[in-house]
Design an enzyme around this catalytic site. Sequence first.
Site, PDB file in Angstrom:
ATOM      1  CB  VAL A  71       6.618  20.644  -9.796  1.00  0.00           C
ATOM      2  CG1 VAL A  71       6.020  20.270 -11.141  1.00  0.00           C
ATOM      3  CG2 VAL A  71       8.037  21.185  -9.958  1.00  0.00           C
TER       4      VAL A  71
ATOM      5  CB  ALA B 182      -7.708  18.285 -23.017  1.00  0.00           C
TER       6      ALA B 182
ATOM      7  CE  LYS C  40      15.658  16.305 -12.011  1.00  0.00           C
ATOM      8  NZ  LYS C  40      15.386  17.671 -11.807  1.00  0.00           N
TER       9      LYS C  40
ATOM     10  CD  GLU D 276       8.336  17.856 -23.343  1.00  0.00           C
ATOM     11  OE1 GLU D 276       7.888  17.310 -24.338  1.00  0.00           O
ATOM     12  OE2 GLU D 276       9.542  18.173 -23.241  1.00  0.00           O
TER      13      GLU D 276
ATOM     14  CE  LYS E 277      17.296  18.150 -15.518  1.00  0.00           C
ATOM     15  NZ  LYS E 277      17.720  19.453 -14.990  1.00  0.00           N
TER      16      LYS E 277
HETATM   17  N1  HSE Z   1      18.059  21.368 -10.239  1.00  0.00           N
HETATM   18  C1  HSE Z   1      17.583  21.457 -11.583  1.00  0.00           C
HETATM   19  C2  HSE Z   1      18.272  22.662 -12.226  1.00  0.00           C
HETATM   20  C3  HSE Z   1      16.086  21.609 -11.584  1.00  0.00           C
HETATM   21  O1  HSE Z   1      18.986  23.416 -11.568  1.00  0.00           O
HETATM   22  O2  HSE Z   1      18.116  22.842 -13.435  1.00  0.00           O
HETATM   23  C4  HSE Z   1      15.415  21.120 -12.839  1.00  0.00           C
HETATM   24  O3  HSE Z   1      15.655  19.796 -13.127  1.00  0.00           O
END
Ligand code: HSE
Length: 423
Positions: free
Chosen positions: A14, A33, A103, A125, A201
Site C-alpha cells: 500500500v 488539494a 483497522k 478511510e 472494520k
Molecule cells: N485481508 C483483507 C481482505 C485486506 O481480505 O479484505 C483488506 O483489509
Amino acid sequence: MKNINVGIIGVGVVGSATALLIEENKDIIKARAGASIRIKKGVVKDISRTDKRVKIPLTTNIDDVLEDDEIDVVIELMGGIDLAYEVAKKALSNKKAVITANKAMLAYHRYDLQKIANGIPICFEASVAGGIPIIKALRDGLSSNHILSIRGILNGTCNYILTKMSNESISFETCLKEAQNLGYAEANPSLDISGMDTAHKLLILSSIAYGIDAKPEDILVEGIESVSQDDIFFANEFNYTIKLLAIAKKVNDEVELRVHLAMIDKNEMISKVSGVMNGISVIGDKVGETMYYGAGAGGDATASAVVSDLIEIARSKSSPMLGFKRSLESGLKLKEISSIESRYYIRLKALDKAGTMAKITSILGECGISIKMLLQRESTDKNYATLLLSTHKSNEANIKKALYSISKLEVITDKPFMIRIEG
Ligand code: HSE
C-alpha cells in the site's frame, strides 16, 4: 500555494502504491488539494527490499519522520497494534496529522486517539473496505441521518473463498491458498477467516454511526472455517447466498454488532457482491437504503483512499475523527449477545435410525424453537444422514441451548453447525 510534506511509515504494497499514485496523479491532486504534496521520507524495515519504482528518500528509523519538524502529515501503514499506536500518538503530540489504514489498531484505540488528537486531523478511510469511501459516506454524506442498519461484506479473502466454494465446489483450503497467492489475505490469514478482520472494520463503522465504544471481545464474531458443500446445497435449494456479514443494527435503544456467516436472499443486492469485492448497505432513517461496492483490498484501491485523506487534510476541511463535534449523547447501548434475534439454519450429522428425528425435534420444541424447512440428505456412509433445517425466529440464548443439548445426543456424530438467516 501551500506545500505539504509527508512521511510514510511502512512502504510495502500500500505504501508503494501511495507513493506511485502521488507521483502519477500529481496534477489532479494539486488542483484538488490546493497544495503541493511531497513525500519527504519513507520508513522501511529493509531498504533493499523496497519496490524499485518508488523514488522517495528511505530510512529505517521511524524517528527520522516523527521528529522531522518539516513533516506535516504521517501516513502509518506499518500494521500491528501496539507500535502503530505509539507511532500515531507520537506523531500527534508532535502536531503532525495522521493517516492510517490500520483497522486492528483502530479497533482498540480509536477513542484514545480521538481524545489525544484534540483537533489535529486523524483520517482512516483506507482502514475499512479499501477503496470504497464508506467512512466519508457515514461521517459526512449521511451525517444528517439516524443509521438504522449497516450490513457489510468487508473481507475480500472470505468473500473470495465463499464465492469459489459456491460456484466451483472447490475445497476451503484450496480457495484460501488462491486468495493468499492473489495478495488479498492478511499476513496472518486467520484474522481473515476467523471474522476478526471484519470485526475490526465493523467496530470502526459503528463508532461513526452510533458512537458505540466496543472492543472486538465485546461482540459476536464467528468465522467461515466450517462451511461445507451441504450448507451450499441448502442455500441453493432455498434461494440463499452464504456470506460473511458484518451487521450493525439499531433495535430500540440498543445496537447489535455481530460478524458471522449469513444466508441472504439471492435477490438482495448485497448477495450479488462476489469474489474479492466488498459491498456495504447502509439504511438511514431519511435517505433509505444506500449501497456501496468496490475493491476492499489491493495496493491501488487502498492507496486511493489514503490519498483522498491527504487531500482532505490539505484542504484544511478535515471532519472530526469519529464524526462527532461533541460526544454523541444518543444513549445507545451495545445489545447483549444472548438476546440477539435471528432465524437459523442448522446442519446435523446423525445416525440414520428410528427415533433420531423425534429426539432432535423434541429438544428444539423444548427450547421454543420452531422448524420452518427441513431436508435430509443421504451420507456417503449409509448409516448416517445429514439433516439440514431452518427455523422461525428465535434468539441466541435459545439456539445455543438447543445446539448444546442436541450435540449431547448419542445419535449425533459431528458437532452441530449453524448459520444465521438474515432478512
Ligand atoms: N485481508 C483483507 C481482505 C485486506 O481480505 O479484505 C483488506 O483489509
